[in-house]
Design a protein around this motif. Structure first.
Motif, PDB file in Angstrom:
ATOM      1  N   ILE A  41       0.746  -6.883  -8.031  1.00  0.00           N
ATOM      2  CA  ILE A  41       0.006  -6.945  -6.772  1.00  0.00           C
ATOM      3  C   ILE A  41      -0.114  -8.406  -6.343  1.00  0.00           C
ATOM      4  O   ILE A  41      -0.551  -9.252  -7.110  1.00  0.00           O
ATOM      5  CB  ILE A  41      -1.391  -6.313  -6.935  1.00  0.00           C
ATOM      6  N   LEU A  52      -4.300  -7.592  -0.182  1.00  0.00           N
ATOM      7  CA  LEU A  52      -3.516  -7.105  -1.319  1.00  0.00           C
ATOM      8  C   LEU A  52      -2.213  -6.531  -0.787  1.00  0.00           C
ATOM      9  O   LEU A  52      -2.209  -5.761   0.185  1.00  0.00           O
ATOM     10  CB  LEU A  52      -4.280  -5.996  -2.058  1.00  0.00           C
ATOM     11  N   SER A  53      -1.098  -6.887  -1.422  1.00  0.00           N
ATOM     12  CA  SER A  53       0.189  -6.330  -1.027  1.00  0.00           C
ATOM     13  C   SER A  53       1.047  -6.134  -2.265  1.00  0.00           C
ATOM     14  O   SER A  53       0.807  -6.737  -3.306  1.00  0.00           O
ATOM     15  CB  SER A  53       0.891  -7.228   0.002  1.00  0.00           C
ATOM     16  N   GLY A  54       2.044  -5.276  -2.122  1.00  0.00           N
ATOM     17  CA  GLY A  54       2.934  -4.974  -3.236  1.00  0.00           C
ATOM     18  C   GLY A  54       2.984  -3.479  -3.472  1.00  0.00           C
ATOM     19  O   GLY A  54       2.571  -2.686  -2.628  1.00  0.00           O
ATOM     20  N   VAL A  56       2.222  -0.152  -6.126  1.00  0.00           N
ATOM     21  CA  VAL A  56       1.483   0.396  -7.261  1.00  0.00           C
ATOM     22  C   VAL A  56       2.127   1.724  -7.643  1.00  0.00           C
ATOM     23  O   VAL A  56       2.894   2.301  -6.873  1.00  0.00           O
ATOM     24  CB  VAL A  56      -0.015   0.582  -6.927  1.00  0.00           C
ATOM     25  N   LYS A  62      -4.079   2.324  -5.331  1.00  0.00           N
ATOM     26  CA  LYS A  62      -4.403   1.504  -4.163  1.00  0.00           C
ATOM     27  C   LYS A  62      -5.918   1.355  -4.048  1.00  0.00           C
ATOM     28  O   LYS A  62      -6.434   0.252  -3.845  1.00  0.00           O
ATOM     29  CB  LYS A  62      -3.859   2.141  -2.881  1.00  0.00           C
ATOM     30  N   ALA A  65      -7.404  -0.840  -6.901  1.00  0.00           N
ATOM     31  CA  ALA A  65      -7.188  -2.268  -6.671  1.00  0.00           C
ATOM     32  C   ALA A  65      -8.157  -2.792  -5.609  1.00  0.00           C
ATOM     33  O   ALA A  65      -8.716  -3.886  -5.748  1.00  0.00           O
ATOM     34  CB  ALA A  65      -5.745  -2.519  -6.253  1.00  0.00           C
ATOM     35  N   GLU A  66      -8.363  -2.009  -4.562  1.00  0.00           N
ATOM     36  CA  GLU A  66      -9.282  -2.422  -3.498  1.00  0.00           C
ATOM     37  C   GLU A  66     -10.708  -2.547  -4.043  1.00  0.00           C
ATOM     38  O   GLU A  66     -11.427  -3.500  -3.715  1.00  0.00           O
ATOM     39  CB  GLU A  66      -9.237  -1.417  -2.353  1.00  0.00           C
ATOM     40  N   ASN A  80      -6.067  -3.849   2.520  1.00  0.00           N
ATOM     41  CA  ASN A  80      -5.237  -3.205   1.501  1.00  0.00           C
ATOM     42  C   ASN A  80      -3.884  -2.829   2.101  1.00  0.00           C
ATOM     43  O   ASN A  80      -3.767  -1.829   2.792  1.00  0.00           O
ATOM     44  CB  ASN A  80      -5.958  -1.975   0.948  1.00  0.00           C
ATOM     45  N   LEU A  82      -1.243  -2.334   0.111  1.00  0.00           N
ATOM     46  CA  LEU A  82      -0.477  -1.811  -1.027  1.00  0.00           C
ATOM     47  C   LEU A  82       0.217  -0.516  -0.639  1.00  0.00           C
ATOM     48  O   LEU A  82      -0.250   0.237   0.205  1.00  0.00           O
ATOM     49  CB  LEU A  82      -1.417  -1.556  -2.211  1.00  0.00           C
ATOM     50  N   ARG A  83       1.354  -0.280  -1.288  1.00  0.00           N
ATOM     51  CA  ARG A  83       2.107   0.955  -1.101  1.00  0.00           C
ATOM     52  C   ARG A  83       2.364   1.575  -2.464  1.00  0.00           C
ATOM     53  O   ARG A  83       2.617   0.863  -3.429  1.00  0.00           O
ATOM     54  CB  ARG A  83       3.432   0.682  -0.395  1.00  0.00           C
TER      55      ARG A  83
END
Length: 96
Positions: A41, A52-54, A56, A62, A65-66, A80, A82-83
């Motif tokens: 991440i 946050l990016s990247g 998971v 997701k 992480a948030e 957030n 994230l994908r």
């Protein structure tokens, strides 16, 4: 003769936590979570807002992480981006 001032980086409001420290603490929280892949991440912090990016492994990661990022002192918001990784669909069984 005046020398360079101590801490001459970007100014933060009195009592605010520097973005670099927030980023470090968010990374520590993410690394401590056994369900999140270490280092997968990316974290960017600007004025206390964490992005946050990247990728998971699962959609619920997701949210994990948030929540980790949002629990860090000094964070004013979390974006957030994230994908979840796509998982291949297992072949259907020939048993019918």
């Amino acid at each position: 003769m005046a020398g360079p001032e101590h801490g001459s980086g970007p100014e933060t409001p009195a009592g605010a936590i520097p973005d670099a420290h927030i980023s470090e603490h968010v990374r520590e929280r993410l690394d401590e979570d056994p369900h999140l892949e270490d280092g997968a991440i990316d974290i960017d912090v600007k004025d206390g807002e964490v992005t946050l990016s990247g990728l998971v492994d699962h959609p619920h990661d997701k949210q994990r992480a948030e929540e980790c990022a949002g629990s860090v002192r000094g964070v004013v918001g979390v974006r957030n981006n994230l994908r979840a990784r796509p998982h291949p669909v297992p072949p259907q069984s020939d048993l019918a």
